[in-house]
Design an enzyme around this catalytic site. Structure first.
Site, PDB file in Angstrom:
ATOM      1  N   ASP A 208       0.408  -7.826  -6.932  1.00  0.00           N
ATOM      2  CA  ASP A 208      -0.847  -7.143  -7.270  1.00  0.00           C
ATOM      3  C   ASP A 208      -1.286  -6.201  -6.161  1.00  0.00           C
ATOM      4  O   ASP A 208      -0.975  -6.406  -4.991  1.00  0.00           O
ATOM      5  CB  ASP A 208      -1.977  -8.173  -7.481  1.00  0.00           C
ATOM      6  N   ASP A 314      10.698   9.216  -3.197  1.00  0.00           N
ATOM      7  CA  ASP A 314      10.014   8.995  -4.480  1.00  0.00           C
ATOM      8  C   ASP A 314       8.694   9.771  -4.511  1.00  0.00           C
ATOM      9  O   ASP A 314       7.654   9.232  -4.866  1.00  0.00           O
ATOM     10  CB  ASP A 314       9.781   7.489  -4.699  1.00  0.00           C
ATOM     11  N   ARG A 318       2.107  10.337  -8.920  1.00  0.00           N
ATOM     12  CA  ARG A 318       1.679   8.926  -9.027  1.00  0.00           C
ATOM     13  C   ARG A 318       1.680   8.251  -7.662  1.00  0.00           C
ATOM     14  O   ARG A 318       1.017   7.234  -7.466  1.00  0.00           O
ATOM     15  CB  ARG A 318       2.595   8.164  -9.999  1.00  0.00           C
ATOM     16  N   ASN A 319       2.438   8.798  -6.706  1.00  0.00           N
ATOM     17  CA  ASN A 319       2.513   8.219  -5.358  1.00  0.00           C
ATOM     18  C   ASN A 319       1.693   8.998  -4.334  1.00  0.00           C
ATOM     19  O   ASN A 319       1.942   8.918  -3.136  1.00  0.00           O
ATOM     20  CB  ASN A 319       3.974   8.125  -4.907  1.00  0.00           C
ATOM     21  N   ASP A 332       3.308   5.061  -0.477  1.00  0.00           N
ATOM     22  CA  ASP A 332       4.625   4.502  -0.816  1.00  0.00           C
ATOM     23  C   ASP A 332       5.754   5.270  -0.130  1.00  0.00           C
ATOM     24  O   ASP A 332       6.753   5.616  -0.744  1.00  0.00           O
ATOM     25  CB  ASP A 332       4.841   4.490  -2.339  1.00  0.00           C
TER      26      ASP A 332
END
Length: 451
Positions: A208, A314, A318-319, A332
């Site tokens: 989580d 990556d 979204r990162n 990340d």
């Protein structure tokens, strides 16, 4: 008080090792665990001028603080340095020689694949205990059950509980460093008792993501509870200790629990991921200057990683996370070479990954990050659309390898679209550097200001 051996330069981060109430108005009171930044040395080299995280300044005793250092051990950091993987019974016995009661290691079972074996030296000989894996739990006696190996070892270090002896001393696998010790030594270990977990803001396959409170500061916390996954995230955390830039999400510290849980604590980014931010607000709320600012924020972070020979692997909207004051920060960025080399090519984000990295078994480089940055620019200027719209996923790579490039998003300035196309050059060597990309974006920014 002993003389300071080395003078730390201004900007050095350090952590308070002890409480210091302060004795004069000029002193900066400390609580053990406070993070401070050195401003300069005083006339007395035993005292520094420093400021704390809320900006208060004052003098502190030099021997009350520990310098924060980047953790360099990378792939050698282990949550389970006593785990030796696939070794035989005979190899285990050789490793536990000369006999020392309580010396132990864990290995994969040779006779029962999927199970483990606890090998313990006791009274001059080695006992081998099969660790059975059933119903997603581990057990030696089928009375006590554990979530993972770390919990099991922790239990038997406190109590023999039917074993020939309690586990006293781990036999470390050669070349490994205990993660907990290394994070403590370098000043990155946080106190679990001071962390309050408040609410979940995301769920991943690893665990989580929670909003938490650490000593009065709102933080984000990755909670990882599975052995193997936690091990991969230890590598991420060690990389984050070495990186410091205003457009990278900042690591605040790490908690390694003896029961196997790992907590990675970072600054809290109030506005969430960039892709969600763009989609939820859209072009009626977000102006062109804001899109260009986000583009520059990410580029500057990537220029920093490029200068430090670090590959993200990556990069995507979204990162990237957005702070309360609308600063975009790359997150990340801890996937080490070791962690990604085991990655199945099928799991790579095809639409963001450079063709050479897909084709040549993850040949990642700064130039493959540049390709991904071009895709991210397209995401920004399309307000969070998924790249390669209306093209089936299986057709994306063949078309890209033949030279296909996406059209400019509606309303995208030609100069920005030109940057995207430069990033999508098939010849790796012809792609620009992040340094050059930042210069190009700066030119656009300057021209827009004067329009």
């Amino acid at each position: 008080m002993s003389t300071v051996q080395t003078i730390w330069p201004p900007g050095t981060e350090c952590v308070a090792r002890y409480n210091f109430p302060g004795t004069t108005d000029q002193d900066l009171p400390l609580c053990k665990g406070d993070v401070l930044t050195i401003i300069g040395v005083t006339k007395d080299p035993n005292w520094y001028k420093a400021k704390n995280t809320v900006g208060r300044e004052g003098t502190i005793p030099a021997n009350y603080v520990q310098k924060r250092e980047g953790v360099k051990s990378g792939g050698k950091l282990s949550l389970m340095p006593w785990f030796h993987g696939k070794i035989t019974r005979e190899q285990a016995e050789r490793l536990l020689y000369p006999p020392e009661t309580g010396l132990f290691l864990v290995r994969e079972s040779t006779n029962f694949p999927g199970d483990y074996t606890l090998c313990v030296s006791c009274d001059g000989k080695v006992e081998h205990y099969r660790i059975v894996y059933q119903n997603c739990k581990l057990s030696i006696d089928e009375e006590e059950f554990f979530e993972n190996l770390m919990q099991l070892v922790e239990h038997y270090t406190k109590d023999a509980d039917g074993l020939c002896t309690r586990l006293i001393k781990p036999k470390l696998m050669e070349g490994t460093v205990a993660a907990q010790d290394e994070f403590s030594r370098s000043g990155w270990a946080l106190n679990r008792k001071e962390l309050k977990l408040l609410q979940a803001i995301g769920k991943g396959e690893f665990g989580d993501v929670m909003v938490g409170d650490y000593r009065g500061t709102k933080v984000a916390v990755k909670c990882i509870k599975h052995d193997a996954t936690a091990q991969a995230f230890v590598a991420e955390a060690s990389v984050m200790t070495q990186m410091r830039h205003n457009n990278l999400v900042q690591l605040l510290g790490v908690i390694v629990e003896e029961k196997g849980s790992l907590y990675i604590v970072t600054e809290y980014m109030a506005k969430g991921s960039l892709v969600d931010y763009l989609r939820s607000r859209g072009r009626t709320i977000i102006g062109g200057d804001c899109l260009l600012k986000f583009s520059m924020n990410v580029c500057e972070a990537m220029e920093y990683l490029e200068a430090n020979n670090f590959v993200h692997r990556d990069l995507a909207a979204r990162n990237v996370l957005v702070s309360e004051d609308n600063i975009a920060k790359v997150s990340d960025f801890g996937l080490t070479k070791e962690a990604s080399s085991t990655q199945d090519t099928a799991k790579l984000p095809v639409k963001w990954t450079a063709p050479e990295a897909l084709r040549e078994k993850q040949t990642f480089s700064t130039k493959s990050d540049v390709w991904s940055y071009g895709i991210l620019l397209w995401e920004i200027y399309s307000f969070g659309r998924v790249p390669y719209p209306r093209i089936p996923l299986k057709d994306v790579v063949p078309r890209v390898e033949k030279g296909y490039k996406m059209d400019a998003p509606d309303g995208c300035p030609p100069a920005v679209y030109n940057i995207m196309k430069q990033c999508w050059t098939l010849d790796v060597n012809m792609r620009p550097t992040f340094n050059a990309l930042r210069d190009s974006l700066q030119d656009i920014w300057t021209k827009e200001l004067y329009l």
